[in-house]
Structure formats: structure tokens, C-alpha cells
Design an enzyme around this catalytic site. Structure first.
Site, PDB file in Angstrom:
ATOM      1  N   SER A  99       6.511  -4.828  -0.266  1.00 41.17           N
ATOM      2  CA  SER A  99       6.180  -3.744  -1.186  1.00 41.17           C
ATOM      3  C   SER A  99       7.452  -3.143  -1.774  1.00 41.17           C
ATOM      4  N   ALA A 100       7.327  -2.660  -2.999  1.00 39.86           N
ATOM      5  CA  ALA A 100       8.446  -1.943  -3.614  1.00 39.86           C
ATOM      6  C   ALA A 100       8.778  -0.683  -2.836  1.00 39.86           C
ATOM      7  N   TYR A 116       4.899   3.245   6.969  1.00 41.63           N
ATOM      8  CA  TYR A 116       4.330   2.037   6.344  1.00 41.63           C
ATOM      9  C   TYR A 116       5.453   1.174   5.759  1.00 41.63           C
ATOM     10  N   LYS A 171       7.033  -2.722   6.682  1.00 40.16           N
ATOM     11  CA  LYS A 171       7.274  -3.826   5.734  1.00 40.16           C
ATOM     12  C   LYS A 171       8.711  -4.316   5.844  1.00 40.16           C
ATOM     13  N   TYR A 198       5.717  -6.218  -4.122  1.00 44.03           N
ATOM     14  CA  TYR A 198       4.818  -5.820  -5.210  1.00 44.03           C
ATOM     15  C   TYR A 198       5.163  -4.422  -5.675  1.00 44.03           C
ATOM     16  N   PHE A 199       5.043  -4.207  -6.976  1.00 44.78           N
ATOM     17  CA  PHE A 199       5.170  -2.847  -7.499  1.00 44.78           C
ATOM     18  C   PHE A 199       3.763  -2.224  -7.466  1.00 44.78           C
ATOM     19  N   ASN A 244      -6.328   7.002  -2.383  1.00 46.28           N
ATOM     20  CA  ASN A 244      -4.973   7.569  -2.320  1.00 46.28           C
ATOM     21  C   ASN A 244      -4.223   7.308  -3.615  1.00 46.28           C
ATOM     22  N   ASN A 245      -4.645   6.249  -4.324  1.00 44.77           N
ATOM     23  CA  ASN A 245      -3.836   5.778  -5.455  1.00 44.77           C
ATOM     24  C   ASN A 245      -4.399   6.251  -6.789  1.00 44.77           C
ATOM     25  N   PHE A 265       0.159  14.942  -9.349  1.00 45.67           N
ATOM     26  CA  PHE A 265       1.096  15.480  -8.358  1.00 45.67           C
ATOM     27  C   PHE A 265       2.476  15.720  -8.971  1.00 45.67           C
ATOM     28  N   ARG A 290       3.616  15.482  -4.541  1.00 49.55           N
ATOM     29  CA  ARG A 290       3.168  14.888  -3.276  1.00 49.55           C
ATOM     30  C   ARG A 290       4.413  14.487  -2.500  1.00 49.55           C
ATOM     31  N   ASP A 330       6.925  11.172  -2.809  1.00 52.64           N
ATOM     32  CA  ASP A 330       6.923  10.492  -4.115  1.00 52.64           C
ATOM     33  C   ASP A 330       8.329  10.471  -4.702  1.00 52.64           C
TER      34      ASP A 330
HETATM   35  P1  NAD Z   1      -6.451  -4.179   1.374  1.00 48.73           P
HETATM   36  O1  NAD Z   1      -6.560  -3.162   2.444  1.00 48.73           O
HETATM   37  O2  NAD Z   1      -7.478  -4.201   0.298  1.00 48.73           O
HETATM   38  O3  NAD Z   1      -6.376  -5.639   2.020  1.00 48.73           O
HETATM   39  C1  NAD Z   1      -5.844  -5.870   3.301  1.00 48.73           C
HETATM   40  C2  NAD Z   1      -6.874  -6.669   4.069  1.00 48.73           C
HETATM   41  O4  NAD Z   1      -6.389  -6.912   5.383  1.00 48.73           O
HETATM   42  C3  NAD Z   1      -8.202  -5.910   4.214  1.00 48.73           C
HETATM   43  O5  NAD Z   1      -9.259  -6.749   3.800  1.00 48.73           O
HETATM   44  C4  NAD Z   1      -8.272  -5.612   5.707  1.00 48.73           C
HETATM   45  O6  NAD Z   1      -9.609  -5.615   6.183  1.00 48.73           O
HETATM   46  C5  NAD Z   1      -7.438  -6.747   6.294  1.00 48.73           C
HETATM   47  N1  NAD Z   1      -6.847  -6.419   7.589  1.00 48.73           N
HETATM   48  C6  NAD Z   1      -6.201  -5.301   7.968  1.00 48.73           C
HETATM   49  N2  NAD Z   1      -5.829  -5.393   9.251  1.00 48.73           N
HETATM   50  C7  NAD Z   1      -6.222  -6.621   9.683  1.00 48.73           C
HETATM   51  C8  NAD Z   1      -6.129  -7.307  10.912  1.00 48.73           C
HETATM   52  N3  NAD Z   1      -5.544  -6.737  11.985  1.00 48.73           N
HETATM   53  N4  NAD Z   1      -6.637  -8.542  10.998  1.00 48.73           N
HETATM   54  C9  NAD Z   1      -7.238  -9.126   9.945  1.00 48.73           C
HETATM   55  N5  NAD Z   1      -7.386  -8.517   8.766  1.00 48.73           N
HETATM   56  C10 NAD Z   1      -6.872  -7.291   8.636  1.00 48.73           C
HETATM   57  O7  NAD Z   1      -5.003  -4.043   0.729  1.00 48.73           O
HETATM   58  P2  NAD Z   1      -4.377  -4.741  -0.546  1.00 48.73           P
HETATM   59  O8  NAD Z   1      -4.134  -3.692  -1.545  1.00 48.73           O
HETATM   60  O9  NAD Z   1      -5.139  -5.944  -0.910  1.00 48.73           O
HETATM   61  O10 NAD Z   1      -2.973  -5.144   0.054  1.00 48.73           O
HETATM   62  C11 NAD Z   1      -2.725  -6.437   0.580  1.00 48.73           C
HETATM   63  C12 NAD Z   1      -1.316  -6.471   1.148  1.00 48.73           C
HETATM   64  O11 NAD Z   1      -0.404  -6.134   0.116  1.00 48.73           O
HETATM   65  C13 NAD Z   1      -1.065  -5.484   2.274  1.00 48.73           C
HETATM   66  O12 NAD Z   1      -0.216  -6.098   3.206  1.00 48.73           O
HETATM   67  C14 NAD Z   1      -0.367  -4.338   1.592  1.00 48.73           C
HETATM   68  O13 NAD Z   1       0.463  -3.647   2.468  1.00 48.73           O
HETATM   69  C15 NAD Z   1       0.425  -5.065   0.533  1.00 48.73           C
HETATM   70  N6  NAD Z   1       0.745  -4.228  -0.626  1.00 48.73           N
HETATM   71  C16 NAD Z   1      -0.260  -3.581  -1.295  1.00 48.73           C
HETATM   72  C17 NAD Z   1       0.041  -2.785  -2.383  1.00 48.73           C
HETATM   73  C18 NAD Z   1      -1.024  -2.004  -3.087  1.00 48.73           C
HETATM   74  O14 NAD Z   1      -0.698  -1.035  -3.754  1.00 48.73           O
HETATM   75  N7  NAD Z   1      -2.290  -2.377  -3.030  1.00 48.73           N
HETATM   76  C19 NAD Z   1       1.377  -2.681  -2.812  1.00 48.73           C
HETATM   77  C20 NAD Z   1       2.365  -3.368  -2.118  1.00 48.73           C
HETATM   78  C21 NAD Z   1       2.028  -4.143  -1.027  1.00 48.73           C
HETATM   79  C1  WQD Z   2       1.284   6.558  -8.493  1.00 45.17           C
HETATM   80  C2  WQD Z   2       1.682   7.837  -9.205  1.00 45.17           C
HETATM   81  C3  WQD Z   2       1.647   9.794  -7.801  1.00 45.17           C
HETATM   82  C4  WQD Z   2      -2.661   9.813  -7.058  1.00 45.17           C
HETATM   83  C5  WQD Z   2       1.731   3.431  -3.465  1.00 45.17           C
HETATM   84  C6  WQD Z   2       2.465   3.162  -2.197  1.00 45.17           C
HETATM   85  C7  WQD Z   2       3.290   1.925  -2.344  1.00 45.17           C
HETATM   86  C8  WQD Z   2       2.457   0.768  -2.833  1.00 45.17           C
HETATM   87  C9  WQD Z   2       1.703   1.109  -4.059  1.00 45.17           C
HETATM   88  C10 WQD Z   2       1.656  -0.398  -0.894  1.00 45.17           C
HETATM   89  C11 WQD Z   2       2.586   8.725  -8.365  1.00 45.17           C
HETATM   90  C12 WQD Z   2       0.601   9.894  -8.890  1.00 45.17           C
HETATM   91  C13 WQD Z   2      -1.401   9.481  -7.518  1.00 45.17           C
HETATM   92  C14 WQD Z   2      -3.255  11.025  -7.509  1.00 45.17           C
HETATM   93  C15 WQD Z   2      -1.290  11.445  -8.842  1.00 45.17           C
HETATM   94  N1  WQD Z   2       1.473   0.387  -1.861  1.00 45.17           N
HETATM   95  N2  WQD Z   2      -0.737  10.275  -8.395  1.00 45.17           N
HETATM   96  N3  WQD Z   2      -2.541  11.791  -8.398  1.00 45.17           N
HETATM   97  O1  WQD Z   2       2.722   6.162  -4.569  1.00 45.17           O
HETATM   98  O2  WQD Z   2       3.581   4.735  -6.480  1.00 45.17           O
HETATM   99  O3  WQD Z   2       2.683   3.676  -4.482  1.00 45.17           O
HETATM  100  O4  WQD Z   2       0.942   2.302  -3.832  1.00 45.17           O
HETATM  101  O5  WQD Z   2       2.648  -0.978  -0.610  1.00 45.17           O
HETATM  102  O6  WQD Z   2       3.820   1.665  -1.104  1.00 45.17           O
HETATM  103  O7  WQD Z   2       3.298   4.261  -1.911  1.00 45.17           O
HETATM  104  O8  WQD Z   2       1.131   4.748  -5.981  1.00 45.17           O
HETATM  105  O9  WQD Z   2      -1.018   5.137  -7.081  1.00 45.17           O
HETATM  106  O10 WQD Z   2      -0.419   6.532  -5.055  1.00 45.17           O
HETATM  107  O11 WQD Z   2       0.795   6.905  -7.200  1.00 45.17           O
HETATM  108  O12 WQD Z   2      -0.703  12.198  -9.630  1.00 45.17           O
HETATM  109  O13 WQD Z   2      -4.362  11.390  -7.116  1.00 45.17           O
HETATM  110  O14 WQD Z   2       0.484   8.593  -9.432  1.00 45.17           O
HETATM  111  O15 WQD Z   2       2.274  11.033  -7.624  1.00 45.17           O
HETATM  112  O16 WQD Z   2       3.489   9.323  -9.242  1.00 45.17           O
HETATM  113  P1  WQD Z   2       2.624   4.951  -5.379  1.00 45.17           P
HETATM  114  P2  WQD Z   2       0.021   5.831  -6.277  1.00 45.17           P
END
Ligand code: NAD
Ligand code: WQD
Length: 359
Positions: free
Chosen positions: A131-132, A159, A163, A187-188, A208-209, A228, A304, A307
Site C-alpha cells: 500500500s502507498a 496497518y 505492510k 497501491y494508491f 471508512n473511505n 475531513f 482526520r 491523514d
Molecule cells: P477486502 O477486505 O475487500 O479484501 C480482503 C479479503 O481478504 C476479504 O475478502 C477478506 O474476507 C479476506 N481475508 C481477510 N483475512 C483473511 C484470512 N485470515 N484468511 C483468508 N481471507 C482473509 O480488501 P481490498 O480492498 O480488496 O484489499 C485487498 C488487499 O489490498 C489487502 O491486503 C489490502 O490491505 C490491500 N490494499 C487495499 C487498498 C484499498 O484501499 N482497498 C489499498 C492498498 C492496499
Molecule cells: C481519502 C481522502 C480523507 C472519508 C486509505 C488508507 C490507505 C489505503 C487506501 C489500504 C482523505 C478524505 C475520507 C470521508 C473524507 N488503504 N475523506 N471523508 O486515507 O487516502 O487511504 O485507503 O492500504 O492505507 O489509509 O483513503 O478514502 O479514507 O480518504 O473527507 O468520509 O478523503 O480525509 O483526504 P486514504 P480515504
């Protein structure tokens, strides 16, 4: 006649999740055989049904927890696995501060178990979801926005630290095992949904996002978006992120898998998956409002915690080395997200199942 050697499977951990299911579709559509493991702690088996609907194939799925060695090992024994794409893990930044041990157990512990099972079964290619967030606040350095892979990392939450710990572990494991080839994908901000409108992000509870929250505002499940902070040093006071369409991100995994199989690729490689373009929160609210066709309500609240001002990728390393480039725009992502959310206001569930029935 030589014995027929069948094409190996790609194992996708977390393949029922948001990014996983989009990647499984792209893999299948590219002709790859896929087997999915997921414990469904943050997803639903309906996602697998939707993959099957889009690809018109049946997808081998095993409800397995990656922290359980024997269960995971039995999947490796059942299928001829050639490579692993490792998505499974916990991903909520805020929650990781409340239950850090659980994040280390699942993310780090689960990855150790997976790497051990891979070793036992002589599987030597892995693509890992990093993750970024590992960069933390890259604006603390001069000239590191957009962020290149050589930017020093500095995650600011548990978290993110899981990573970076997994990245280190995979790097060390590759150094000790020259046959192992790994791609760490940072990933961004993934966003959007499958253009078919039948598959997308389905967060449990309050999102959360940004975009998942906004999408629930648009379908009337939430009253307004809380923005936020509007006192950041950006063009409109709100933070900048690199929003990448989930299908572009999914395709980045196929490009990485291909690169791992190239004869010149050795050891552990890291690639940013982003677009290289930053958008502010207000720009995203505007883009999504346009996709919906009306202005969506929002209110400014305080910042938040945790951030940062700007997380925009420099994706040129991935562009050059993987021959991959993000192709969709933020407008495409908003259009696809809206198609998904409008058609599936409660994700893969019903209003009753999520407990949001009025009257
Ligand atoms: P997600 O939660 O939708 O997918 C993760 C999947 O893993 C889920 O289906 C969950 O049920 C499964 N899982 C969790 N713990 C498990 C375990 N112990 N055994 C088997 N399965 C398990 O999340 P996502 O957004 O698809 O993210 C996928 C990956 O990418 C994650 O590793 C996350 O950290 C990473 N990532 C996500 C983002 C984002 O913003 N979505 C950004 C950067 C990195
Ligand atoms: C984006 C922008 C918030 C919600 C997160 C994780 C990062 C990666 C991607 C997993 C920010 C603002 C958000 C809201 C808002 N995930 N915001 N009101 O924080 O960039 O990244 O997801 O690896 O690790 O930290 O993404 O979508 O939460 O926020 O104003 O209700 O939107 O402040 O500027 P973030 P986000």
C-alpha cells in the site's frame, strides 16, 4: 506420446474481496486458471457468484483462513499451483490502532503461513498487495511528490507497519531463496467498480473511505459526507490522492505476474500502482456528483488524525518495467461506481440483511 502437462493454477488469497474479485475476473478473461481462498471475514460468497456471472465459468473457491497451515496446505495439494496473488488481510487503518495484535496476527502471521506453505509446495512466485500507506507523509522530503518507489518509507499506523513488515519479510525470504520471485505492489487509492455494474466494493458497516461513503450518500443510506479538513496546503484546502480505477489496478497484477515469469526477473521487485494524477477531496465530490447527476451534500469537519496532504504516485517504474499504465479516468471510475451502487444499494446484501429497513 508425451504426457499432457496441464496449465498451473494461480491461487488468489482474498479473492472474494474488492480488489481480489476484480483481479480474478481479469485473470480468467486472460485465460488463466484461478483458485480462490478467502475466509469471508470482510466479503461474501456472492462476489464469487458475480465473478462466475461475468466470466461465464465456475470458479473453484475454498473458505480457508490463511493463518491455518493445514487448511491452506490442502488447497496447494489439491491444485497444481504456479503462482500466488496475495490479497488476504485486514485493511482498516483506524481499527488497526484499536486491535494491532489482530492486524499483525492476520497480516504478518497469515503471510508467514502462506510463504511456508508455498515453500513446502515449491511454489516460487508471489504478488503481494502492499500500500502507498507505507510511505507515510512523503511531503516531509523535498521532491518526493509524486512519490517514487525509492522514497524512504515511514508508515504512521499499525496497518501500514504490517505492510512494511511483510515487504521486509518477503525481501529477506527472497534473498535467502534465490528461486523465489516476488512483486510488491504499492497501491494508491483504488476506486470504482466493474463496468458490468454487477461487482464492486461492499464495505461492512460504515465506510471508512471517501468514495464508498459518498456512494452511500448518493443512494440515501447516509445523510451527508463529512469532509475531513479544508485547511491543507492544496489548491482547495482538501488533501490530494491518486485515485486508480480498480480494473486498472487488477490489470497491474496480470502485468506483474507476467514480469515475474520473464527470464530476466530475479528476487523481489517493488512497483507503485497509481495513475500519477492527484485529485482533491472536493474534486472527487464534484466528479462523483456529476456521475450521479446532482450535487451531493457535504460538510467540512476537522482533520482526520493520520491523514496526509498528498499521496500521488510516480508510476513510471511500473509503466516501463511492467508495460502497464492506468487507462481509466476518475470520471470513468465515478460512472462505474455509480452504476454498481445504484443497481446494488446494499452491495451483495439486502436492506434487511444490513439492518437498514425503515418503518
Ligand atoms: P477486502 O477486505 O475487500 O479484501 C480482503 C479479503 O481478504 C476479504 O475478502 C477478506 O474476507 C479476506 N481475508 C481477510 N483475512 C483473511 C484470512 N485470515 N484468511 C483468508 N481471507 C482473509 O480488501 P481490498 O480492498 O480488496 O484489499 C485487498 C488487499 O489490498 C489487502 O491486503 C489490502 O490491505 C490491500 N490494499 C487495499 C487498498 C484499498 O484501499 N482497498 C489499498 C492498498 C492496499
Ligand atoms: C481519502 C481522502 C480523507 C472519508 C486509505 C488508507 C490507505 C489505503 C487506501 C489500504 C482523505 C478524505 C475520507 C470521508 C473524507 N488503504 N475523506 N471523508 O486515507 O487516502 O487511504 O485507503 O492500504 O492505507 O489509509 O483513503 O478514502 O479514507 O480518504 O473527507 O468520509 O478523503 O480525509 O483526504 P486514504 P480515504
Amino acid at each position: 506420446m508425451p504426457a499432457q502437462v496441464s496449465e498451473p493454477y494461480t491461487l488468489v488469497t482474498g479473492g472474494a474481496g474488492y480488489i481480489g474479485c476484480h483481479t480474478v475476473v481479469e485473470l480468467i478473461q486472460a485465460g488463466t486458471k484461478v483458485v480462490v481462498v478467502d475466509n469471508l471475514c470482510n466479503s461474501s460468497e456472492e462476489a464469487i457468484r458475480r465473478i462466475e456471472k461475468i466470466t461465464n465459468t465456475s470458479v473453484p473457491f475454498h473458505k480457508v483462513d490463511i493463518t491455518e497451515y493445514d487448511a491452506l496446505n490442502s488447497v496447494f495439494k489439491e491444485y497444481n499451483i504456479g503462482a500466488v496473488v496475495h490479497f488476504a488481510g485486514l485493511k482498516a487503518v483506524g481499527e488497526s490502532g484499536e486491535i494491532p495484535l489482530e492486524y499483525y496476527r492476520v497480516n504478518v502471521g497469515g503471510s508467514i503461513t502462506l510463504l511456508r506453505v508455498m515453500q513446502e509446495n515449491k511454489v516460487n512466485k508471489i504478488v503481494f498487495s502492499s500500500s502507498a500507506t507505507v510511505y507515510g507523509d512523503a511531503t516531509r522530503f523535498e521532491n518526493m511528490i509524486p512519490i517514487p518507489e525509492h522514497c524512504p518509507i515511514g508508515p504512521t499506523n499499525p496497518y501500514g507497519r504490517t505492510k512494511s513488515a511483510i515487504e521486509d519479510m518477503i525481501r529477506d525470504h527472497c534473498a535467502a531463496n534465490p528461486d523465489l520471485i516476488a512483486g510488491l505492489l504499492r497501491y494508491f487509492n483504488p476506486c470504482g467498480a466493474h463496468p458490468s455494474g454487477v461487482m464492486g466494493e461492499d464495505p461492512f458497516g460504515i465506510p471508512n473511505n471517501l468514495l464508498p461513503y459518498l456512494a452511500q450518500v448518493a443512494v440515501g443510506r447516509r445523510e451527508y459526507l463529512q469532509v475531513f479538513g479544508n485547511d491543507y496546503a492544496s489548491r482547495d484546502g482538501t488533501p490530494i490522492r491518486d485515485y486508480i480505477h480498480v480494473v486498472d489496478l487488477a490489470r497491474g497484477h496480470l502485468a506483474a505476474l507476467k514480469k515475474l515469469s520473464a527470464p530476466e526477473t530475479k528476487g523481489c521487485c517493488v512497483w507503485n500502482l497509481g495513475t500519477g494524477h492527484g485529485s482533491t477531496v472536493l474534486e472527487m465530490v464534484d466528479a462523483f456528483s456529476k456521475a450521479v447527476g446532482r450535487e451531493l451534500p457535504y460538510k467540512f469537519v476537522g482533520r482526520r488524525s493520520g491523514d496526509v496532504l498528498d499521496l500521488t504516485a510516480l508510476p513510471t517504474k511500473a509503466n516501463k518495467e511492467l508495460g502497464w499504465k492506468a487507462e481509466f479516468t476518475v470520471e470513468d471510475a465515478c460512472r462505474d461506481l455509480w452504476r454498481w451502487q445504484k443497481g446494488n444499494p446494499y452491495g451483495y446484501q439486502t436492506a434487511e440483511e444490513v439492518g437498514e429497513v425503515n418503518g
